[in-house]
Design a protein around this motif. Sequence first.
Motif, mmCIF file in Angstrom:
data_model
loop_
_atom_site.group_PDB
_atom_site.id
_atom_site.type_symbol
_atom_site.label_atom_id
_atom_site.label_comp_id
_atom_site.label_asym_id
_atom_site.label_seq_id
_atom_site.Cartn_x
_atom_site.Cartn_y
_atom_site.Cartn_z
ATOM 1 N N ASP A 174 84.114 4.440 47.714
ATOM 2 C CA ASP A 174 84.479 5.654 48.461
ATOM 3 C C ASP A 174 85.937 5.619 48.910
ATOM 4 O O ASP A 174 86.269 5.944 50.062
ATOM 5 C CB ASP A 174 83.566 5.833 49.680
ATOM 6 N N HIS A 204 73.142 2.314 46.731
ATOM 7 C CA HIS A 204 74.429 2.959 46.469
ATOM 8 C C HIS A 204 75.095 2.373 45.231
ATOM 9 O O HIS A 204 75.730 3.094 44.457
ATOM 10 C CB HIS A 204 75.339 2.775 47.694
ATOM 11 N N GLU A 207 73.207 3.857 42.057
ATOM 12 C CA GLU A 207 73.255 5.305 41.799
ATOM 13 C C GLU A 207 74.676 5.850 41.721
ATOM 14 O O GLU A 207 74.884 6.901 41.120
ATOM 15 C CB GLU A 207 72.488 6.047 42.898
ATOM 16 N N GLN A 208 75.649 5.179 42.350
ATOM 17 C CA GLN A 208 77.007 5.701 42.397
ATOM 18 C C GLN A 208 77.918 4.927 41.450
ATOM 19 O O GLN A 208 77.602 3.812 41.030
ATOM 20 C CB GLN A 208 77.556 5.609 43.837
ATOM 21 N N ILE A 210 80.877 2.700 40.984
ATOM 22 C CA ILE A 210 81.645 1.735 41.774
ATOM 23 C C ILE A 210 82.699 1.100 40.874
ATOM 24 O O ILE A 210 82.382 0.598 39.797
ATOM 25 C CB ILE A 210 80.730 0.635 42.356
#
Length: 317
Positions: A174, A204, A207-208, A210
């Motif tokens: 993020d 996280h 699913e995301q 990175i």
Amino acid sequence: MLVLRIAAKKRPSLKDRVIPAANSILNWLTFYGSILLFLLYFSKQKWLFYTLYTSGDLDVTMFLIIVAFMIVSLGYQIARMIIKFIMPSVYDFYDVDRGLSYTLNRIIYYLILFAALAFSFSTVGLDLTAIGAIFGVLGIGIGFGMRNIAANFVSGIIILFERPIEIGEMIQLDGKIGKVERIRLRSTIVRTAKEGTLIVPNQHFIEQVIKNRTGSEMMASVTVSITYGTDTEEVERLLKIAVEQQKGHFEGILDFPEPDIRFVNFRDKALDFLVEVPVVNFDTKEKVESRLRHSIAELFWKHGIELASAYIERGEY
């Protein structure tokens, strides 16, 4: 102990592993010896062997409960000793990398602890089949409320086995860059330079997207937007001067690869240039970006070059 200490002076590896292991064993003997002395002292007391409840043919007493506690505690200590003092030598011998060794340590820890719990439950007459059935029924009832916890738990197992990220790696999460310090079954600990420690749910990472920044070049990046009609060659020349000015001020700027200055985009009311300078770490990256902006602003002001945003704010478009 005296023999071990004399041998440790001759072999540093012995000092690092055998001496701490011997100290741990002595601490264990002291702790469990105290409990055994306690049981021996009260061995003739009725309360110690008073039947608290009956499970089948087994009369469960305070004595059995203490024994069950000792089994779990001993299993925990054995798991810690194997992971801390025995497995490092095995990993060194077989040249096991850090990520795999961490995964194996977690598996050994949970297997030993589960076996100790199972044996201690059996000692006090608890039926593991019945406990499994109870948890199965409860799981149906609270499954919807705990689905995120279950998803993070499964994600933690996937991370430990597939190892998309490993301990010690630098990741971008993020917009924040941090170092992976610990991977647990439910969450992962990431330490950043500015935000401190982040506790990230394992789901996280599954699913995301990175970014793993380990082994990749760290770049200080500055984007500059100028107006149409500006001499682009002159802009590029000034940006190179700004970079050269900062290379003498920061030891963290790398000599290789060379800084990159590119005309990257046409927009409706601006021309975009990107400046990238290789740096050693995240802290240097932020400092270099700040100083680059100072140098670029000063050079543009001296040569009469205005940013596109200045024209937009004055309404000249």
